[in-house]
Enzyme design. Structure first.
Site, PDB file in Angstrom:
ATOM      1  N   HIS A   1     -22.064 -18.603 -35.635  1.00 47.39           N
ATOM      2  CA  HIS A   1     -22.513 -17.257 -35.669  1.00 47.39           C
ATOM      3  C   HIS A   1     -23.486 -17.132 -36.799  1.00 47.39           C
ATOM      4  CE1 HIS A   1     -21.729 -13.161 -36.974  1.00 47.39           C
ATOM      5  NE2 HIS A   1     -21.909 -12.804 -35.820  1.00 47.39           N
TER       6      HIS A   1
ATOM      7  N   HIS B   1     -30.429  -9.869 -37.966  1.00 48.71           N
ATOM      8  CA  HIS B   1     -29.051  -9.289 -37.560  1.00 48.71           C
ATOM      9  C   HIS B   1     -29.245  -7.613 -37.840  1.00 48.71           C
ATOM     10  CE1 HIS B   1     -24.968  -7.517 -37.831  1.00 48.71           C
ATOM     11  NE2 HIS B   1     -24.766  -8.346 -36.766  1.00 48.71           N
TER      12      HIS B   1
END
Length: 155
Positions: free
Chosen positions: A9, A51
Site C-alpha cells: 500500500h 495520496h
C-alpha cells in the site's frame, strides 16, 4: 488452494515515505508483486504520485518547515512540487526524497515486472488529465501492468 497476492500500500509505506520511488522499490525488493499507488495532478497538468489532495501531511519545504495553510497539488507547478521534501515527515534519514511523476514511477518499476494498482482517483480527472494519464501509461508501455479494471478497459 487459493493463492494470496499481497499488495504494498503506497509502496512500503510503513518503513519509507509513501508514494515515493524509494517506497515502491523497497516493496519490490521485499517481494511484493502488486503496488497500490495514488496519483494527482499539478497546476501545470503533470501527473504525480501523491495520496492526499494536499501536500500538507507528507511534504515539507526544503528548510524542513511544514505548510500552515492547506496546499493542493493542483495549486503548485511541477517545479514547485519537485522543490518539496517528501521524506522528512518519515524521518531525517529520508531528507531529500522527492515526489515522483507518474512517468518516473513507471520507468522505475517497468524492469521489476510488478503490477500497479492505481487508486480510484480517475473520476476526479478532467478529460485532458485523463488523456495525459493514459498517454503516460502508454508511453511507458505499461498498459498490461495496470491493475485498475476501469482504467485498463479505457487504455
Amino acid at each position: 488452494m487459493s493463492e494470496f497476492k499481497f499488495q504494498a500500500h503506497r509502496g512500503d509505506s510503513v518503513s519509507y515515505p509513501e508514494n515515493t520511488l524509494v517506497s515502491y522499490l523497497a516493496a519490490v525488493e521485499q517481494g511484493y508483486k502488486i503496488i497500490e499507488m495514488d496519483c494527482k495532478f499539478t497546476k501545470d497538468n503533470v501527473c504525480i504520485m501523491l495520496h492526499d489532495g494536499t501536500v500538507n501531511r507528507t511534504c515539507r519545504r526544503d528548510d524542513g518547515s511544514a505548510f500552515e495553510e492547506k496546499t493542493a497539488s493542483t495549486a503548485l507547478t511541477l517545479a514547485e512540487i519537485k522543490a518539496l521534501d517528501a521524506g522528512l515527515f518519515k524521518g531525517e534519514q529520508f531528507r531529500g526524497t522527492r515526489i515522483p511523476t507518474l512517468a518516473e514511477t513507471l520507468e522505475a518499476l517497468k524492469p521489476t515486472g510488478v503490477d500497479v494498482k492505481l487508486d480510484n482517483v480517475f473520476q476526479g480527472f478532467n478529460e485532458e488529465q485523463f488523456e495525459i494519464f493514459c498517454e503516460t501509461v502508454k508511453a511507458a508501455d505499461m498498459e498490461e501492468k495496470i491493475r485498475t479494471e476501469k482504467v485498463r478497459c479505457l487504455l
